[in-house]
Design a protein around this motif. Structure first.
Motif, mmCIF file in Angstrom:
data_model
loop_
_atom_site.group_PDB
_atom_site.id
_atom_site.type_symbol
_atom_site.label_atom_id
_atom_site.label_comp_id
_atom_site.label_asym_id
_atom_site.label_seq_id
_atom_site.Cartn_x
_atom_site.Cartn_y
_atom_site.Cartn_z
ATOM 1 N N LYS A 241 26.610 -1.922 16.174
ATOM 2 C CA LYS A 241 27.301 -2.152 14.904
ATOM 3 C C LYS A 241 27.856 -0.820 14.399
ATOM 4 O O LYS A 241 27.108 0.138 14.207
ATOM 5 C CB LYS A 241 26.344 -2.734 13.857
ATOM 6 C CG LYS A 241 26.077 -4.233 13.988
ATOM 7 C CD LYS A 241 25.204 -4.556 15.175
ATOM 8 C CE LYS A 241 24.881 -6.066 15.208
ATOM 9 N NZ LYS A 241 24.113 -6.406 16.438
ATOM 10 N N SER A 268 21.198 -2.590 13.363
ATOM 11 C CA SER A 268 20.808 -3.647 12.418
ATOM 12 C C SER A 268 21.846 -3.746 11.309
ATOM 13 O O SER A 268 22.497 -2.757 10.952
ATOM 14 C CB SER A 268 19.430 -3.338 11.819
ATOM 15 O OG SER A 268 19.106 -4.238 10.768
ATOM 16 N N LYS A 269 21.975 -4.951 10.740
ATOM 17 C CA LYS A 269 22.881 -5.178 9.619
ATOM 18 C C LYS A 269 22.129 -5.406 8.298
ATOM 19 O O LYS A 269 22.724 -5.778 7.297
ATOM 20 C CB LYS A 269 23.769 -6.397 9.895
ATOM 21 C CG LYS A 269 24.833 -6.177 10.951
ATOM 22 C CD LYS A 269 25.725 -7.393 11.059
ATOM 23 C CE LYS A 269 26.813 -7.202 12.096
ATOM 24 N NZ LYS A 269 27.708 -8.385 12.202
ATOM 25 N N LYS A 270 20.858 -5.136 8.304
ATOM 26 C CA LYS A 270 20.077 -5.341 7.085
ATOM 27 C C LYS A 270 20.530 -4.369 6.005
ATOM 28 O O LYS A 270 20.877 -3.225 6.282
ATOM 29 C CB LYS A 270 18.599 -5.148 7.369
ATOM 30 C CG LYS A 270 18.019 -6.207 8.302
ATOM 31 C CD LYS A 270 16.542 -5.984 8.521
ATOM 32 C CE LYS A 270 15.947 -7.058 9.423
ATOM 33 N NZ LYS A 270 14.497 -6.850 9.641
ATOM 34 N N SER A 271 20.535 -4.846 4.782
ATOM 35 C CA SER A 271 21.020 -4.032 3.668
ATOM 36 C C SER A 271 20.213 -2.751 3.495
ATOM 37 O O SER A 271 20.745 -1.704 3.135
ATOM 38 C CB SER A 271 20.989 -4.861 2.370
ATOM 39 O OG SER A 271 19.667 -5.328 2.109
ATOM 40 N N VAL A 272 18.909 -2.837 3.766
ATOM 41 C CA VAL A 272 18.061 -1.644 3.625
ATOM 42 C C VAL A 272 18.471 -0.573 4.636
ATOM 43 O O VAL A 272 18.598 0.613 4.305
ATOM 44 C CB VAL A 272 16.571 -2.028 3.797
ATOM 45 C CG1 VAL A 272 15.698 -0.770 3.756
ATOM 46 C CG2 VAL A 272 16.147 -3.013 2.739
ATOM 47 N N ASP A 273 18.705 -0.989 5.875
ATOM 48 C CA ASP A 273 19.103 -0.034 6.919
ATOM 49 C C ASP A 273 20.483 0.557 6.629
ATOM 50 O O ASP A 273 20.715 1.742 6.836
ATOM 51 C CB ASP A 273 19.101 -0.725 8.286
ATOM 52 C CG ASP A 273 17.714 -1.197 8.687
ATOM 53 O OD1 ASP A 273 16.722 -0.555 8.258
ATOM 54 O OD2 ASP A 273 17.627 -2.202 9.433
ATOM 55 N N VAL A 274 21.394 -0.289 6.140
ATOM 56 C CA VAL A 274 22.738 0.203 5.827
ATOM 57 C C VAL A 274 22.684 1.193 4.675
ATOM 58 O O VAL A 274 23.334 2.251 4.692
ATOM 59 C CB VAL A 274 23.676 -0.977 5.500
ATOM 60 C CG1 VAL A 274 25.030 -0.454 5.042
ATOM 61 C CG2 VAL A 274 23.841 -1.883 6.709
ATOM 62 N N ASN A 276 20.130 3.113 3.725
ATOM 63 C CA ASN A 276 19.523 4.366 4.199
ATOM 64 C C ASN A 276 20.504 5.187 5.036
ATOM 65 O O ASN A 276 20.529 6.420 4.952
ATOM 66 C CB ASN A 276 18.267 4.061 5.011
ATOM 67 C CG ASN A 276 17.148 3.479 4.168
ATOM 68 O OD1 ASN A 276 17.079 3.739 2.953
ATOM 69 N ND2 ASN A 276 16.280 2.684 4.789
#
Length: 287
Positions: A241, A268-274, A276
């Protein structure tokens, strides 16, 4: 009456004359000649001479020496370097080195004839053809005293790359192909004559010059406490991604500007990972 005892004398009589000490000496001489011939025919007693080597080379002045087997060893002659410009001395006096082939070969048996044989080999012919078609390394370096022209040429290349980048031109078509037209279109220009900017060079100009300069301009606008916002969005490339980091700000001279700061990749596309990843990217710009 004939006495038989008198006919048997110490010296026998033949129709050709008496058989005495002279013929006995001749027989001994024949035996000595045969023995000498057999002795000479034994292995290791004769002096072998190579017919292909001329022991006397007064015209070239080459030296030499006799080996244990009696063969004449030819040594390297410096006069050959004038006649064959591609050869030089080898590791020993009985070897020579070919500059084109980058290899050494012996010349102790045939001397100059060994060099002539090397000329007819396919390896030497191939290496000579490759050397003729290749440019020398000093062609790629500018001589001293052309600093002004070098600066103008470098500036022209940067402008041309920026133009292609702004209009999203392909590096292959615009850079590699288009840059070759300038020496033809402007033959009277010294800058155009030295203009070279293919795909590889254009990539370096973008990553090493234009991209750092663009970041400096964006950061200089943000430190003036003007309103700005950041944005990103995922774009799949295979199983990776890709996220662009976009900043939108206001500039007094240009108005509202939207610029790309950098790209970063995530699995990952998780909001937390994005979130950070955005904080980490902005922290790198702050440093």
């Amino acid at each position: 009456m004939i006495d038989d005892s008198e006919s048997d004398s110490d010296t026998s009589v033949d129709w050709l004359g008496p058989l005495g000490a002279s013929e006995e000496n001749e027989d001994e001489g024949d035996r000595d000649a045969i023995l000498n011939q057999e002795e000479n025919e034994k292995p290791g007693t004769s002096l072998e001479v190579d017919d292909n080597v001329d022991p006397v080379s007064e015209d070239l002045g080459s030296g030499g020496s006799l080996s244990k087997k009696g063969k004449y060893n030819v040594t390297f002659n410096v006069l050959w370097k004038k006649k064959y410009t591609f050869i030089t001395e080898g590791k020993t006096n009985y070897q020579t080195k070919c500059i084109y082939c980058a290899s050494e070969f012996r010349i102790n048996h045939g001397g100059e004839n060994d060099i002539i044989k090397h000329l007819s080999t396919m390896k030497h012919k191939t290496n000579v053809s490759a050397s003729v078609s290749s440019k020398k390394i000093n062609v790629f370096f500018e001589r001293a005293g052309n600093d002004d022209r070098k600066k103008k040429t470098a500036l022209a290349e940067c402008v041309y790359v920026f133009h292609a980048l702004k209009h999203s031109h392909s590096y292959n078509s615009s850079m590699s192909c288009g840059s070759k037209l300038f020496p033809i279109l402007f033959p009277d220009s010294n800058v155009a004559a030295k203009f070279t900017c293919g795909r590889t060079k254009a990539t370096k100009v973008v990553t090493a010059i234009l991209a750092p300069l663009s970041k400096e301009q964006i950061l200089s606008d943000l430190v003036e406490d003007h309103p700005f916002s950041i944005a990103t969005d995922a774009s799949d490339k295979g199983n990776i991604k890709t996220f662009p980091l976009i900043v939108r700000n206001f500039n007094k001279s240009s108005g509202v500007c939207t610029k790309l700061i950098r790209f970063f990749n995530l699995e990952s596309k998780k909001s937390v990972d994005v979130a950070n990843a955005l904080v980490a990217a902005l922290s790198e710009l702050e440093d």
